[in-house]
Design a protein around this motif. Structure first.
Motif, PDB file in Angstrom:
ATOM      1  N   GLN A 250       0.830  -1.200   0.000  1.00  0.00           N
ATOM      2  CA  GLN A 250       0.000   0.000   0.000  1.00  0.00           C
ATOM      3  C   GLN A 250       0.867   1.253   0.000  1.00  0.00           C
ATOM      4  O   GLN A 250       2.032   1.236   0.392  1.00  0.00           O
ATOM      5  CB  GLN A 250      -0.890   0.007   1.223  1.00  0.00           C
ATOM      6  CG  GLN A 250      -1.876  -1.129   1.258  1.00  0.00           C
ATOM      7  CD  GLN A 250      -2.661  -1.129   2.552  1.00  0.00           C
ATOM      8  OE1 GLN A 250      -2.316  -0.423   3.485  1.00  0.00           O
ATOM      9  NE2 GLN A 250      -3.711  -1.918   2.598  1.00  0.00           N
ATOM     10  N   ALA A 251       0.276   2.356  -0.411  1.00  0.00           N
ATOM     11  CA  ALA A 251       1.001   3.623  -0.485  1.00  0.00           C
ATOM     12  C   ALA A 251       1.424   4.090   0.900  1.00  0.00           C
ATOM     13  O   ALA A 251       2.526   4.633   1.070  1.00  0.00           O
ATOM     14  CB  ALA A 251       0.144   4.680  -1.158  1.00  0.00           C
ATOM     15  N   ASN A 252       0.556   3.866   1.926  1.00  0.00           N
ATOM     16  CA  ASN A 252       0.933   4.307   3.282  1.00  0.00           C
ATOM     17  C   ASN A 252       2.142   3.526   3.786  1.00  0.00           C
ATOM     18  O   ASN A 252       2.964   4.065   4.518  1.00  0.00           O
ATOM     19  CB  ASN A 252      -0.166   4.189   4.324  1.00  0.00           C
ATOM     20  CG  ASN A 252      -1.495   3.809   3.861  1.00  0.00           C
ATOM     21  OD1 ASN A 252      -1.735   3.688   2.689  1.00  0.00           O
ATOM     22  ND2 ASN A 252      -2.362   3.639   4.799  1.00  0.00           N
TER      23      ASN A 252
ATOM     24  N   PRO B 204       4.917  -7.269   6.194  1.00  0.00           N
ATOM     25  CA  PRO B 204       3.679  -6.473   6.118  1.00  0.00           C
ATOM     26  C   PRO B 204       2.504  -7.072   6.891  1.00  0.00           C
ATOM     27  O   PRO B 204       1.615  -6.346   7.311  1.00  0.00           O
ATOM     28  CB  PRO B 204       3.370  -6.424   4.616  1.00  0.00           C
ATOM     29  CG  PRO B 204       4.069  -7.600   4.049  1.00  0.00           C
ATOM     30  CD  PRO B 204       5.275  -7.843   4.919  1.00  0.00           C
ATOM     31  N   THR B 205       2.508  -8.392   7.122  1.00  0.00           N
ATOM     32  CA  THR B 205       1.355  -9.000   7.808  1.00  0.00           C
ATOM     33  C   THR B 205       1.347  -8.695   9.300  1.00  0.00           C
ATOM     34  O   THR B 205       0.285  -8.615   9.902  1.00  0.00           O
ATOM     35  CB  THR B 205       1.345 -10.523   7.598  1.00  0.00           C
ATOM     36  OG1 THR B 205       2.594 -11.063   8.044  1.00  0.00           O
ATOM     37  CG2 THR B 205       1.137 -10.859   6.135  1.00  0.00           C
TER      38      THR B 205
ATOM     39  N   MET C 256       7.767   3.516   5.330  1.00  0.00           N
ATOM     40  CA  MET C 256       9.093   2.942   5.161  1.00  0.00           C
ATOM     41  C   MET C 256      10.114   4.020   4.806  1.00  0.00           C
ATOM     42  O   MET C 256      11.195   4.074   5.376  1.00  0.00           O
ATOM     43  CB  MET C 256       9.076   1.872   4.077  1.00  0.00           C
ATOM     44  CG  MET C 256      10.409   1.208   3.872  1.00  0.00           C
ATOM     45  SD  MET C 256      10.459   0.173   2.416  1.00  0.00           S
ATOM     46  CE  MET C 256      10.357   1.372   1.124  1.00  0.00           C
ATOM     47  N   VAL C 257       9.755   4.905   3.892  1.00  0.00           N
ATOM     48  CA  VAL C 257      10.665   5.970   3.476  1.00  0.00           C
ATOM     49  C   VAL C 257      10.929   6.940   4.627  1.00  0.00           C
ATOM     50  O   VAL C 257      12.084   7.320   4.882  1.00  0.00           O
ATOM     51  CB  VAL C 257      10.101   6.707   2.240  1.00  0.00           C
ATOM     52  CG1 VAL C 257      10.872   7.980   1.948  1.00  0.00           C
ATOM     53  CG2 VAL C 257      10.111   5.788   1.033  1.00  0.00           C
TER      54      VAL C 257
END
Length: 108
Positions: A2-4, A77-78, A9-10
């Motif tokens: 996902q974008a969020n 991610p999970t 992360m960035v």
């Protein structure tokens, strides 16, 4: 992904790199004038080299944990929220250790 998650992360990765670089600079250059922490008066510090090492190591640790947070968002991610919470607790603990540890550098 996902974008969020990518944005998180960035942001955590960039903050980790920045904290690591600042910590390295303070530790290697003994740049105590760069340290602006609550309750710290630099003219009352008895061991300036030890203070620079202490603060630099703690900031580098905070940077490393921030990088781990960024990597865990990408790789896990999970279980993102659980891992994020664990790392944020560790980050807060290092911040508290940094502020509480300043007492030993103050001269009476």
């Amino acid at each position: 992904m996902q974008a969020n998650s990518i944005i998180l992360m960035v942001v955590f990765s960039l903050c980790g790199i920045l904290l690591g670089l600042i910590g390295h600079h303070i530790r290697k250059k003994q740049a105590i004038e760069s340290i602006m922490l609550p309750g710290l008066v630099l003219r009352n510090v008895k061991d300036k080299k030890a203070l620079a090492t202490f603060v630099g190591n703690n900031l580098s640790s905070m940077g490393f944990i921030s990088l781990l947070i960024g990597g865990s968002i990408l790789l896990l991610p999970t279980v993102k929220m659980i891992v994020l919470l664990m790392f944020l607790v560790a980050l807060i603990a290092i911040c508290i250790r940094l502020i509480v540890g300043l007492r030993k550098f103050k001269s009476s």
